[in-house]
Design a protein around this motif. Sequence first.
Motif, PDB file in Angstrom:
ATOM      1  N   ALA A 127       0.956  -0.761   0.161  1.00 30.85           N
ATOM      2  CA  ALA A 127       0.096   0.171   0.457  1.00 30.85           C
ATOM      3  C   ALA A 127       0.965   1.539  -0.268  1.00 30.85           C
ATOM      4  O   ALA A 127       2.088   1.208   0.255  1.00 30.85           O
ATOM      5  N   ASP A 128       0.466   2.299  -0.973  1.00 32.69           N
ATOM      6  CA  ASP A 128       0.801   4.301  -0.560  1.00 32.69           C
ATOM      7  C   ASP A 128       0.486   4.448   0.805  1.00 32.69           C
ATOM      8  O   ASP A 128      -0.800   4.350   1.235  1.00 32.69           O
ATOM      9  N   SER A 129       1.157   5.357   1.219  1.00 30.55           N
ATOM     10  CA  SER A 129       0.854   6.557   2.344  1.00 30.55           C
ATOM     11  C   SER A 129      -0.430   6.721   2.591  1.00 30.55           C
ATOM     12  O   SER A 129      -0.918   6.826   3.326  1.00 30.55           O
ATOM     13  N   PRO A 130      -0.342   7.474   1.458  1.00 27.79           N
ATOM     14  CA  PRO A 130      -1.547   8.411   1.145  1.00 27.79           C
ATOM     15  C   PRO A 130      -2.975   7.424   1.295  1.00 27.79           C
ATOM     16  O   PRO A 130      -3.985   8.313   2.582  1.00 27.79           O
ATOM     17  N   SER A 131      -3.248   6.413   0.969  1.00 26.26           N
ATOM     18  CA  SER A 131      -4.195   5.886   0.794  1.00 26.26           C
ATOM     19  C   SER A 131      -4.857   5.228   2.572  1.00 26.26           C
ATOM     20  O   SER A 131      -5.683   5.156   2.856  1.00 26.26           O
ATOM     21  N   LEU A 132      -3.686   4.808   2.779  1.00 31.53           N
ATOM     22  CA  LEU A 132      -3.603   4.611   4.346  1.00 31.53           C
ATOM     23  C   LEU A 132      -4.036   5.858   5.831  1.00 31.53           C
ATOM     24  O   LEU A 132      -5.134   5.182   6.519  1.00 31.53           O
TER      25      LEU A 132
END
Length: 435
Positions: A128-133
């Motif tokens: 996963a990438d940070s912004p979506s989390l």
Amino acid sequence: MSNIVVLDNGGGLIKAGHGGERDPAVVIPNCLYRPLSSKKFLHPTTTLADTNEDLTSAAIRRPIDRGYLINPDLQRDIWSHLFTSLLHVTPSSSSLLLTEPLFSLPSIQRSTDELVFEDFGFNSLYVADSPSLVHLYEASRRPDGLVSEARCSLVVDCGFSFTHAAPVFQNLTLNYGVKRIDLGGKALTNYLKELVSYRAVNVMDETFLMDDVKEKLCFVSLDVDRDLQNARKHGKDNLFRCTYVLPDGVTHTKGFVKDPEAAQRHLTMTDGATPSQAAGMKKETDQLEVMERTEERKKADLTKNEFDLTNERFIVPEMIFQPADLGMNEAGLAECIVRAVNSCHPYLHPVLYQSIILTGGSTLFPRFAERLEKDLRPLVPDVYQVKITTQEDPILGVWRGGSLLSSSPEYESMCVTKAEYEELGSARCRKRFFR
């Protein structure tokens, strides 16, 4: 689902723990370090701010440089210590949820997959990438808020290696709208090292020490010109002057702020102070004068074991807002956000400006959000509102989003299994993560 390990593998800190929990079990620096008292590189077992070890002139080796994995062998060594000695997990019976920086190169993605599946043998992986989390966690915290109802936000991640402004729509990061500034916590620490080394004492080898100085003493100025003038004043009229004591290796092995109360005096200054506020500042200064007279504080350069900071305290974080002042060909953070929003569909603009979320350790500077709003407001059309929210814990926000995602019923179907990786290879498997 088997045991899920959530791993936020940052350039500065590793946050790791078990899926479904609120906080990570382990937060350690993503590096090996060698203090002067040791002949070999050691694994940190805690954040180095909490250790009593003498870290003066400690050498550091990091597997991640400028945000990207450049030394997989070193990362394997760090992860091995993490999984066996700190988390006590068995990779072969566990799933891994791993964060990865945006725009990671295919060769780096391949190296990461080899680490996960071939070296450690995890049975499944989700990247996963940070912004979506961050968006997922903030939407779950406020089910009735705009982020949750519009399913849209603009995540500003000021991390260790660089700063991203990333629009997120329906829990997917819009890659075409992401804008990046090549400035992060590491660059700020290095700049502070240069300033102090030039003006006071050579600290170019004191990375851990200057990190501590930056975190304890730096702040964001709301009016740089005014504060630069105030920083030139002498004696007690200078509200910014404070002294940091270096470790001597005998009585104390960690540096500390000599007078913590004096270091907080700048908070009495506001943007365009009224006469009553100025009177309050005068009273504060008078109290400090009495305190200094009674305590008979030493002057800073008496033993060469301490140094004064004045305008360095706000010039260093100013890099994020005005990199051009240092000769860097980069846009400031406010302009970066405007460009990210303008890259998206016009229908999303009002929602994105109203749902700006700040995350990452570099957003912890006092008055960061106020300064960003002040810079952003003139650049945004008057018909749009600007609302900036700072996460309750900007350092752990990404990990908490990953922990939440790992608890969802769809998580297992989103993962790539080891069998699929062995059959299809890294590139085919990566398509499942929309990267």
